[in-house]
Design an enzyme around this catalytic site. Structure first.
Site, PDB file in Angstrom:
ATOM      1  N   GLN A  17      54.786  26.659  33.330  1.00 50.17           N
ATOM      2  CA  GLN A  17      55.493  27.921  33.515  1.00 50.17           C
ATOM      3  C   GLN A  17      54.532  29.091  33.682  1.00 50.17           C
ATOM      4  O   GLN A  17      53.658  29.288  32.834  1.00 50.17           O
ATOM      5  CB  GLN A  17      56.396  28.181  32.312  1.00 50.17           C
ATOM      6  CG  GLN A  17      57.259  29.443  32.426  1.00 50.17           C
ATOM      7  CD  GLN A  17      58.016  29.724  31.141  1.00 50.17           C
ATOM      8  OE1 GLN A  17      57.417  29.796  30.074  1.00 50.17           O
ATOM      9  NE2 GLN A  17      59.322  29.836  31.232  1.00 50.17           N
ATOM     10  N   GLU A  64      65.928  28.140  27.955  1.00 51.46           N
ATOM     11  CA  GLU A  64      64.772  27.935  27.094  1.00 51.46           C
ATOM     12  C   GLU A  64      65.100  28.315  25.654  1.00 51.46           C
ATOM     13  O   GLU A  64      64.782  27.587  24.721  1.00 51.46           O
ATOM     14  CB  GLU A  64      63.593  28.767  27.600  1.00 51.46           C
ATOM     15  CG  GLU A  64      62.322  28.573  26.765  1.00 51.46           C
ATOM     16  CD  GLU A  64      61.184  29.441  27.248  1.00 51.46           C
ATOM     17  OE1 GLU A  64      61.438  30.400  27.992  1.00 51.46           O
ATOM     18  OE2 GLU A  64      60.036  29.150  26.877  1.00 51.46           O
TER      19      GLU A  64
END
Length: 398
Positions: free
Chosen positions: A126, A244
């Site tokens: 990420q 998330e």
């Protein structure tokens, strides 16, 4: 609201337990239970087993190769996996990027990237955080300039988890400086092997190499790797972060860690009696167990609401805050339980092949590194202070 499982859901839980008992290699579960370091090969081995079963992407729609489970089934699966001590599934591609691709990606992007995730062809990381743009993502300064059928990317990302193993990274990049800070941000899929990408390790407080700095110098990214529309990256980023933060509650991991702490508290003694019978320690143990039970109830309410068609919003922030605080408190109590044996720093004891006599009980070596590593939980994924701001605006209307 009925928070009990239906007979069908109980049958599903039994199916998951049977699968884990039969297919989870004892070598891997022993490493996870013992807190020893997992290699890239260990994680890939477990992901391959799940992929063959069709359970690697439980929340994806079946049309894209996912299990097509309900929210409740996914929740049950995650709890049982944590209690069985399975290796983690690397979330960046499967759990975070994939929902964004499915909702906002082109058909060509879905057809290309989703099957590769299921086959394990790509290891994603990420590219959100930057120096000066961590919890405040709108301050992102990595720049992408359109040049024909490519973007030219320059800038830096940091705290990139497992980036040393990745061959792909999804990035927030600034493509326009006009307008508000939330505007002009785009979402790019970048090949980590492209010229101009440099990965530098960051060694964390526990002595581990888990995170990295990523530098981009004139990296050429095909324009077809732009996800969605140019300048709408902020919308996609918020959608991804909802997924998330919901998973950050770590309920199953906390339940497993608390069970392990109780076992240690029966073995370790204070003034000649087991810690579990020490009034002060037992009181702290009881408080965290009550907090965990409350978190489980709240999580089940969110799961039940999602199963009825709702979407997690600020509730994700609530779960993130309490879940991370509880995990930190359990690790703190575990470290306290082993007394002086929390002091030796022996990272080599967590590696395969280490066969020297342990210092203290054989379960002591990973406890302090785990305690130190989990200090990050209340910071990453949007710090808990940021989550409290979200709650005050979205729920309390302040």
């Amino acid at each position: 609201m009925d928070l009990a499982y239906t007979p069908e859901e109980e049958a599903f839980r039994a199916e998951v337990r049977t699968f884990l008992a039969e297919e989870l290699p004892a070598r891997l579960s022993d490493k996870v239970r013992g807190g020893r370091n997992l290699s890239k090969a260990d994680i890939q081995e477990w992901q391959s087993i799940l992929s063959r079963k069709g359970w690697l992407a439980p929340h994806w729609p079946a049309e894209y190769g996912g299990a097509g489970w309900s929210v409740t089934q996914k929740f049950i699966y995650e709890q049982e996996s944590a209690l069985a001590h399975t290796p983690p599934v690397i979330p960046f591609g499967l759990n975070m990027l994939a929902p964004v691709l499915i909702k906002y990606g082109s058909e060509e992007q879905k057809a290309h990237w989703l099957p590769r995730m299921l086959r394990g062809d790509d290891w994603w990381c990420q590219g959100y955080s930057e120096p000066g743009a961590g919890s405040d993502l709108a301050s992102v300064r990595t720049v992408a300039v359109r040049d024909g059928d490519h973007y030219i990317v320059n800038g830096q990302k940091t705290w990139t988890t497992m980036g040393q193993h990745a061959n792909m990274i999804f990035c927030l990049v600034r493509t326009d400086n006009s307008g508000s800070r939330q505007q002009g941000i785009s979402f790019l899929l970048v090949d980590m092997t492209a010229p101009g990408v440099e990965v530098r390790p960051i060694i964390t407080l526990d002595g581990d190499h888990e995170v990295n700095e990523i530098f981009f110098t004139d990296v050429r990214v095909p324009a077809e790797n732009l996800l969605g529309e140019e300048g709408r990256g902020w919308t996609y980023a918020k959608y991804l972060l909802t997924y998330e933060r919901t998973s950050m509650a770590g309920l199953g991991q906390s339940r497993a860690a608390l069970g392990w702490l109780k076992q240690i508290a029966q073995k370790e003694k204070a003034n000649g009696v087991p810690l579990a019978r020490d009034p002060l320690f037992a009181a702290r143990l009881a408080r965290v167990e009550i907090a965990l039970a409350n978190l489980q109830t709240t999580t089940m309410r969110v799961v039940a609401a999602a199963a009825a068609g709702g979407a997690p919003g600020a509730e994700s922030s609530m779960l993130k805050i309490r879940g991370t605080e509880i995990r930190q408190e359990i690790s703190s109590l575990t470290r306290r339980a082993i007394g002086p044996y929390a002091q030796p720093f022996l990272p080599e004891a967590l590696e395969d092949g280490h066969n020297e006599e342990p210092v203290g009980p054989d379960y002591a070596a990973p406890i302090t590194p785990t305690y130190l590593n989990l200090r990050k939980l209340t910071i990453f994924g949007g710090s808990n202070e940021i989550q409290k701001n979200i709650i005050t605006k979205a729920i309390l209307d302040l």
